[in-house]
Design an enzyme around this catalytic site. Structure first.
Site, PDB file in Angstrom:
ATOM      1  N   LYS A  72       0.845  -1.209   0.000  1.00  0.00           N
ATOM      2  CA  LYS A  72       0.000   0.000   0.000  1.00  0.00           C
ATOM      3  C   LYS A  72       0.881   1.259   0.000  1.00  0.00           C
ATOM      4  O   LYS A  72       0.667   2.176  -0.792  1.00  0.00           O
ATOM      5  CB  LYS A  72      -0.941   0.008   1.226  1.00  0.00           C
ATOM      6  CG  LYS A  72      -1.834  -1.231   1.299  1.00  0.00           C
ATOM      7  CD  LYS A  72      -2.738  -1.207   2.512  1.00  0.00           C
ATOM      8  CE  LYS A  72      -2.044  -1.280   3.853  1.00  0.00           C
ATOM      9  NZ  LYS A  72      -1.386  -2.580   4.133  1.00  0.00           N
TER      10      LYS A  72
ATOM     11  N   ARG B 198     -10.008   0.118   8.300  1.00  0.00           N
ATOM     12  CA  ARG B 198      -9.580  -1.260   8.520  1.00  0.00           C
ATOM     13  C   ARG B 198     -10.675  -2.095   9.151  1.00  0.00           C
ATOM     14  O   ARG B 198     -10.505  -3.312   9.307  1.00  0.00           O
ATOM     15  CB  ARG B 198      -8.395  -1.268   9.489  1.00  0.00           C
ATOM     16  CG  ARG B 198      -7.062  -1.076   8.836  1.00  0.00           C
ATOM     17  CD  ARG B 198      -6.064  -0.864   9.947  1.00  0.00           C
ATOM     18  NE  ARG B 198      -4.859  -1.585   9.718  1.00  0.00           N
ATOM     19  CZ  ARG B 198      -3.762  -1.028   9.205  1.00  0.00           C
ATOM     20  NH1 ARG B 198      -3.749   0.221   8.836  1.00  0.00           N
ATOM     21  NH2 ARG B 198      -2.684  -1.750   9.065  1.00  0.00           N
TER      22      ARG B 198
ATOM     23  N   ARG C 162      11.675  -5.880   5.015  1.00  0.00           N
ATOM     24  CA  ARG C 162      11.543  -4.433   4.783  1.00  0.00           C
ATOM     25  C   ARG C 162      12.523  -3.641   5.649  1.00  0.00           C
ATOM     26  O   ARG C 162      12.720  -3.934   6.826  1.00  0.00           O
ATOM     27  CB  ARG C 162      10.119  -3.976   5.122  1.00  0.00           C
ATOM     28  CG  ARG C 162       9.972  -2.456   5.079  1.00  0.00           C
ATOM     29  CD  ARG C 162       8.547  -1.991   5.108  1.00  0.00           C
ATOM     30  NE  ARG C 162       7.806  -2.456   6.256  1.00  0.00           N
ATOM     31  CZ  ARG C 162       6.500  -2.277   6.401  1.00  0.00           C
ATOM     32  NH1 ARG C 162       5.808  -1.651   5.471  1.00  0.00           N
ATOM     33  NH2 ARG C 162       5.886  -2.737   7.474  1.00  0.00           N
TER      34      ARG C 162
ATOM     35  N   ARG D 196      -0.518  -9.203  13.136  1.00  0.00           N
ATOM     36  CA  ARG D 196      -1.117  -8.200  12.247  1.00  0.00           C
ATOM     37  C   ARG D 196      -1.958  -8.883  11.172  1.00  0.00           C
ATOM     38  O   ARG D 196      -3.043  -8.420  10.825  1.00  0.00           O
ATOM     39  CB  ARG D 196      -0.013  -7.341  11.608  1.00  0.00           C
ATOM     40  CG  ARG D 196       0.602  -6.376  12.599  1.00  0.00           C
ATOM     41  CD  ARG D 196       1.963  -5.865  12.151  1.00  0.00           C
ATOM     42  NE  ARG D 196       1.929  -5.085  10.950  1.00  0.00           N
ATOM     43  CZ  ARG D 196       3.012  -4.800  10.217  1.00  0.00           C
ATOM     44  NH1 ARG D 196       4.200  -5.261  10.590  1.00  0.00           N
ATOM     45  NH2 ARG D 196       2.908  -4.082   9.134  1.00  0.00           N
TER      46      ARG D 196
HETATM   47  P1  AP5 Z   1       4.849  -1.658   1.873  1.00  0.00           P
HETATM   48  O1  AP5 Z   1       4.532  -0.825   0.667  1.00  0.00           O
HETATM   49  O2  AP5 Z   1       5.568  -0.992   2.993  1.00  0.00           O
HETATM   50  O3  AP5 Z   1       3.532  -2.418   2.374  1.00  0.00           O
HETATM   51  P2  AP5 Z   1       2.265  -1.857   3.158  1.00  0.00           P
HETATM   52  O4  AP5 Z   1       1.066  -2.551   2.579  1.00  0.00           O
HETATM   53  O5  AP5 Z   1       2.251  -0.356   3.161  1.00  0.00           O
HETATM   54  O6  AP5 Z   1       2.590  -2.478   4.572  1.00  0.00           O
HETATM   55  P3  AP5 Z   1       2.489  -1.881   6.038  1.00  0.00           P
HETATM   56  O7  AP5 Z   1       3.235  -2.838   6.908  1.00  0.00           O
HETATM   57  O8  AP5 Z   1       2.909  -0.450   6.111  1.00  0.00           O
HETATM   58  O9  AP5 Z   1       0.965  -2.005   6.266  1.00  0.00           O
HETATM   59  P4  AP5 Z   1       0.226  -2.132   7.586  1.00  0.00           P
HETATM   60  O10 AP5 Z   1      -1.156  -1.954   7.092  1.00  0.00           O
HETATM   61  O11 AP5 Z   1       0.454  -3.326   8.414  1.00  0.00           O
HETATM   62  O12 AP5 Z   1       0.893  -1.015   8.491  1.00  0.00           O
HETATM   63  P5  AP5 Z   1       0.476   0.474   8.844  1.00  0.00           P
HETATM   64  O13 AP5 Z   1       1.698   1.265   8.843  1.00  0.00           O
HETATM   65  O14 AP5 Z   1      -0.697   0.922   8.041  1.00  0.00           O
HETATM   66  O15 AP5 Z   1       5.696  -2.933   1.362  1.00  0.00           O
HETATM   67  C1  AP5 Z   1       6.228  -3.869   2.274  1.00  0.00           C
HETATM   68  C2  AP5 Z   1       7.609  -4.347   1.778  1.00  0.00           C
HETATM   69  O16 AP5 Z   1       7.480  -5.055   0.553  1.00  0.00           O
HETATM   70  C3  AP5 Z   1       8.602  -3.209   1.495  1.00  0.00           C
HETATM   71  O17 AP5 Z   1       9.873  -3.644   1.870  1.00  0.00           O
HETATM   72  C4  AP5 Z   1       8.533  -2.999  -0.027  1.00  0.00           C
HETATM   73  O18 AP5 Z   1       9.769  -2.548  -0.529  1.00  0.00           O
HETATM   74  C5  AP5 Z   1       8.199  -4.413  -0.514  1.00  0.00           C
HETATM   75  N1  AP5 Z   1       7.280  -4.419  -1.648  1.00  0.00           N
HETATM   76  C6  AP5 Z   1       6.154  -3.657  -1.782  1.00  0.00           C
HETATM   77  N2  AP5 Z   1       5.509  -3.961  -2.908  1.00  0.00           N
HETATM   78  C7  AP5 Z   1       6.231  -4.973  -3.501  1.00  0.00           C
HETATM   79  C8  AP5 Z   1       6.060  -5.735  -4.679  1.00  0.00           C
HETATM   80  N3  AP5 Z   1       5.003  -5.559  -5.485  1.00  0.00           N
HETATM   81  N4  AP5 Z   1       6.990  -6.703  -4.971  1.00  0.00           N
HETATM   82  C9  AP5 Z   1       8.032  -6.912  -4.151  1.00  0.00           C
HETATM   83  N5  AP5 Z   1       8.255  -6.218  -3.014  1.00  0.00           N
HETATM   84  C10 AP5 Z   1       7.356  -5.261  -2.685  1.00  0.00           C
HETATM   85  O19 AP5 Z   1      -0.065   0.275  10.330  1.00  0.00           O
HETATM   86  C11 AP5 Z   1       0.801  -0.048  11.406  1.00  0.00           C
HETATM   87  C12 AP5 Z   1      -0.010  -0.186  12.683  1.00  0.00           C
HETATM   88  O20 AP5 Z   1      -0.686   1.072  12.994  1.00  0.00           O
HETATM   89  C13 AP5 Z   1      -1.144  -1.209  12.655  1.00  0.00           C
HETATM   90  O21 AP5 Z   1      -0.680  -2.516  12.960  1.00  0.00           O
HETATM   91  C14 AP5 Z   1      -2.085  -0.647  13.745  1.00  0.00           C
HETATM   92  O22 AP5 Z   1      -1.617  -0.945  15.032  1.00  0.00           O
HETATM   93  C15 AP5 Z   1      -1.972   0.849  13.535  1.00  0.00           C
HETATM   94  N6  AP5 Z   1      -2.995   1.371  12.609  1.00  0.00           N
HETATM   95  C16 AP5 Z   1      -2.764   1.974  11.389  1.00  0.00           C
HETATM   96  N7  AP5 Z   1      -3.922   2.301  10.815  1.00  0.00           N
HETATM   97  C17 AP5 Z   1      -4.909   1.914  11.664  1.00  0.00           C
HETATM   98  C18 AP5 Z   1      -6.334   1.950  11.615  1.00  0.00           C
HETATM   99  N8  AP5 Z   1      -6.980   2.461  10.548  1.00  0.00           N
HETATM  100  N9  AP5 Z   1      -7.033   1.449  12.657  1.00  0.00           N
HETATM  101  C19 AP5 Z   1      -6.414   0.935  13.722  1.00  0.00           C
HETATM  102  N10 AP5 Z   1      -5.067   0.841  13.836  1.00  0.00           N
HETATM  103  C20 AP5 Z   1      -4.325   1.326  12.815  1.00  0.00           C
END
Ligand code: AP5
Length: 212
Positions: free
Chosen positions: A13, A88, A124, A168
């Protein structure tokens, strides 16, 4: 355009959002990034969110929705946005419709397999200065552990260890189908395979957006 990027942790994402902001010239809102900044700055919200994030649990709906409500009032969003990490839960999806009145335009669902997600998240690494995501094998920096742009050392997010990644994912599996149904019922859900390489995913999303 009001666009949502939805999918499991590690679906790409954040990676796709960074590519899309260049193309669409729209602001990127990541609830994960905002929450990490609140934790870093030790704000009241950050103090409340920290333990949930470290355990791989969702921060309570009320806290995150209030944060999103405030962000949505900002004038820089008048032409739309790319929202990543929210909603979410079904309650968050309903709250977002209420905040935006007319709702969103499209939800892009990056459907990604569990095996791919675990491999991506444990590999990552992130630049502490510009926030660029790297992957130690899929998208490595030119020099070992150093950001290509900022020349500073990359770090591993504390919630990217294998045990927390599994939590997660479990949370995602429990909550995601209701969110997907919510947008499917509105006719706003676009399905894209997140397992493909980043450029392919970007091309597919771009075509879907152009066809809207
Ligand atoms: P990346 O692009 O970083 O993936 P992502 O989907 O953004 O993953 P996140 O871990 O950031 O998502 P998340 O939803 O768990 O975390 P968030 O920060 O929102 O890609 C991942 C890796 O793969 C990278 O190394 C990249 O280089 C590689 N990659 C990407 N695309 C690729 C491809 N096509 N091919 C190969 N490699 C690739 O949330 C963190 C925490 O915050 C949550 O756990 C929760 O506690 C809290 N939180 C956030 N939002 C909410 C909400 N709305 N409600 C409640 N709690 C929340």
């Amino acid at each position: 355009m009001k666009l949502i990027l939805f999918g499991p942790p590690g679906a790409g994402k954040g990676t796709q959002a960074k590519l899309l902001i260049e193309k669409l010239r729209l602001p990127h809102i990541s609830t994960g990034d905002i929450l990490r900044s609140e934790v870093k700055n030790n704000t009241d919200l950050g103090k409340q969110a920290k333990s949930f994030m470290e355990a791989g649990k969702l921060v309570p709906d009320s806290l995150v929705t209030e944060m999103v409500r405030k962000r949505m009032q900002s004038p820089d969003l008048k032409n739309g946005f790319i929202l990543d990490g929210y909603p979410r839960t079904e309650a968050q999806a309903k709250a977002l419709d209420e905040i935006l009145e007319g709702g969103i335009d499209t939800a892009i669902y990056l459907a990604t397999s569990e095996q791919v997600v675990v491999q991506r998240l444990t590999g990552r690494r992130v630049c502490p200065k510009c926030g660029t995501n790297y992957h130690m094998t899929n998208m490595p920096p030119k020099n070992d552990m150093i950001c290509d742009q900022c020349q500073v050392e990359l770090f591993q997010r504390p919630d990217d260890n294998e045990a927390t990644v599994k939590n997660r994912l479990a949370v995602y599996l429990k909550e995601s189908s209701a969110v997907l149904d919510f947008y499917k019922n509105q006719g706003k859900l676009e399905h894209v395979s997140g397992d493909l390489d980043s450029e392919e995913v970007f091309n597919i999303i771009s075509k879907k957006i152009a066809a809207l």
